[in-house]
Design a protein around this motif. Structure first.
Motif, PDB file in Angstrom:
ATOM      1  N   HIS A  31      -3.901   0.198   4.101  1.00 43.76           N
ATOM      2  CA  HIS A  31      -2.962   1.321   4.074  1.00 43.76           C
ATOM      3  C   HIS A  31      -2.726   1.769   2.636  1.00 43.76           C
ATOM      4  CE1 HIS A  31       0.352  -1.076   2.477  1.00 43.76           C
ATOM      5  NE2 HIS A  31      -0.046  -2.033   3.321  1.00 43.76           N
ATOM      6  N   LYS A  34       2.993   2.213  -0.109  1.00 48.59           N
ATOM      7  CA  LYS A  34       4.171   2.120   0.745  1.00 48.59           C
ATOM      8  C   LYS A  34       5.440   2.113  -0.098  1.00 48.59           C
ATOM      9  CE  LYS A  34       4.173  -2.903   0.791  1.00 48.59           C
ATOM     10  NZ  LYS A  34       4.029  -4.113   1.553  1.00 48.59           N
ATOM     11  N   ASP A  43       8.469  -2.836   7.908  1.00 48.65           N
ATOM     12  CA  ASP A  43       7.731  -1.662   8.369  1.00 48.65           C
ATOM     13  C   ASP A  43       8.117  -0.418   7.563  1.00 48.65           C
ATOM     14  OD1 ASP A  43       5.945  -0.202   9.872  1.00 48.65           O
ATOM     15  OD2 ASP A  43       7.238  -0.060  11.633  1.00 48.65           O
ATOM     16  N   ASP A  45       7.769   3.080   5.289  1.00 49.14           N
ATOM     17  CA  ASP A  45       6.968   4.300   5.317  1.00 49.14           C
ATOM     18  C   ASP A  45       6.057   4.347   4.097  1.00 49.14           C
ATOM     19  OD1 ASP A  45       8.009   5.835   7.613  1.00 49.14           O
ATOM     20  OD2 ASP A  45       9.901   5.729   6.511  1.00 49.14           O
ATOM     21  N   TYR A  51       1.057   9.329   1.135  1.00 48.69           N
ATOM     22  CA  TYR A  51       0.621  10.403   2.041  1.00 48.69           C
ATOM     23  C   TYR A  51      -0.526  11.200   1.428  1.00 48.69           C
ATOM     24  CZ  TYR A  51       4.444   9.648   5.332  1.00 48.69           C
ATOM     25  OH  TYR A  51       5.283   9.099   6.271  1.00 48.69           O
ATOM     26  N   ASN A  73      -0.172  -1.817  14.165  1.00 45.52           N
ATOM     27  CA  ASN A  73       0.960  -1.032  14.674  1.00 45.52           C
ATOM     28  C   ASN A  73       2.141  -1.032  13.691  1.00 45.52           C
ATOM     29  OD1 ASN A  73       2.379   0.588  16.395  1.00 45.52           O
ATOM     30  ND2 ASN A  73       2.815  -0.985  17.896  1.00 45.52           N
ATOM     31  N   TYR A  74       1.880  -0.505  12.495  1.00 44.20           N
ATOM     32  CA  TYR A  74       2.901  -0.350  11.459  1.00 44.20           C
ATOM     33  C   TYR A  74       2.864   1.088  10.963  1.00 44.20           C
ATOM     34  CZ  TYR A  74       3.483  -5.405  11.244  1.00 44.20           C
ATOM     35  OH  TYR A  74       3.754  -6.711  11.557  1.00 44.20           O
ATOM     36  N   LYS A  75       4.025   1.594  10.567  1.00 48.92           N
ATOM     37  CA  LYS A  75       4.102   2.995  10.123  1.00 48.92           C
ATOM     38  C   LYS A  75       3.121   3.281   8.996  1.00 48.92           C
ATOM     39  CE  LYS A  75       8.659   2.783   9.661  1.00 48.92           C
ATOM     40  NZ  LYS A  75      10.067   3.100   9.415  1.00 48.92           N
ATOM     41  N   ARG A  76       3.017   2.391   8.025  1.00 51.03           N
ATOM     42  CA  ARG A  76       2.176   2.658   6.853  1.00 51.03           C
ATOM     43  C   ARG A  76       0.685   2.731   7.207  1.00 51.03           C
ATOM     44  NH1 ARG A  76       4.533  -2.246   6.730  1.00 51.03           N
ATOM     45  NH2 ARG A  76       3.304  -4.121   6.371  1.00 51.03           N
ATOM     46  N   ILE A  78      -0.514   3.461  10.337  1.00 55.78           N
ATOM     47  CA  ILE A  78      -0.656   4.623  11.229  1.00 55.78           C
ATOM     48  C   ILE A  78      -0.697   5.905  10.413  1.00 55.78           C
ATOM     49  CG2 ILE A  78       0.462   5.967  13.056  1.00 55.78           C
ATOM     50  CD1 ILE A  78       1.677   3.208  14.016  1.00 55.78           C
ATOM     51  N   GLU A  79       0.212   6.033   9.450  1.00 56.23           N
ATOM     52  CA  GLU A  79       0.254   7.246   8.626  1.00 56.23           C
ATOM     53  C   GLU A  79      -0.976   7.365   7.735  1.00 56.23           C
ATOM     54  OE1 GLU A  79       2.351   9.797   8.947  1.00 56.23           O
ATOM     55  OE2 GLU A  79       3.241   8.697  10.609  1.00 56.23           O
ATOM     56  N   LYS A  82      -3.791   8.649  10.220  1.00 57.87           N
ATOM     57  CA  LYS A  82      -3.607   9.953  10.874  1.00 57.87           C
ATOM     58  C   LYS A  82      -4.500  11.078  10.362  1.00 57.87           C
ATOM     59  CE  LYS A  82       0.956   9.874  12.962  1.00 57.87           C
ATOM     60  NZ  LYS A  82       2.338  10.351  12.879  1.00 57.87           N
TER      61      LYS A  82
END
Length: 166
Positions: A31, A34, A43, A45, A51, A73-76, A78-79, A82
């Protein structure tokens, strides 16, 4: 810019090889940047820079046609996944880093081109499980540049580690 062009040339050559047989090709990254929080938040962002870096990964990988994108399955993660998933018009699948590269995962991804977004400790471990050897060590917390490319077919498994600075 020269590094990105070199990476794209390398990726094209890998894809040409994988088209010759039923090869599964995995692209693994960790990822992006963060938000640093207290230890209680497991978890966080992504930061603004995170980003932007996730978008840059999508640009670097834009010439790869992904069949699947996986993320823990963690926000960082997944983002981070994406932009690439969106560019390929596919959803994000989830995997459990503690059960990476199990029989179900191997069956689901066989013959596919797959992006896997993980963590500083789980990404090299995932690559090692695919290869069946301890080749790569944990990624330093400040390193967001590693791109592991792993090709698997019935006769062989090989990997390449690239550092993509952007």
């Amino acid at each position: 810019m020269k590094k990105i062009i070199l990476v794209l040339v390398f990726i094209f050559s890998i894809q040409g090889i994988s088209a010759q047989s039923e090869t599964t090709t995995y692209y693994l990254i960790r990822h992006t940047d963060k938000v640093l929080t207290n230890k209680g938040d497991r978890d966080p962002d992504l930061t603004k820079k995170g980003y932007l870096r996730a978008q840059k990964w999508a640009e670097v990988l834009s010439d790869v046609k992904f069949d699947m994108v996986y993320s823990s399955n963690y926000k960082r993660t997944i983002e981070t996944a994406k932009p690439t998933a969106k560019a390929n018009n596919i959803g994000i699948n989830f995997y459990d880093p503690k059960k990476s590269y199990d029989k179900a995962f191997q069956k689901a991804t066989k013959g596919k081109t797959v992006l896997i977004v993980g963590h500083s400790n789980s990404t090299p471990s995932f690559v090692n499980k695919i290869l069946g050897e301890s080749k790569y060590v944990e990624i330093d917390e400040s390193n967001y540049t590693n791109l592991y490319i792993v090709n698997v077919n019935k006769d062989s498994k090989n990997s390449t580690l690239l550092h993509v600075d952007f």
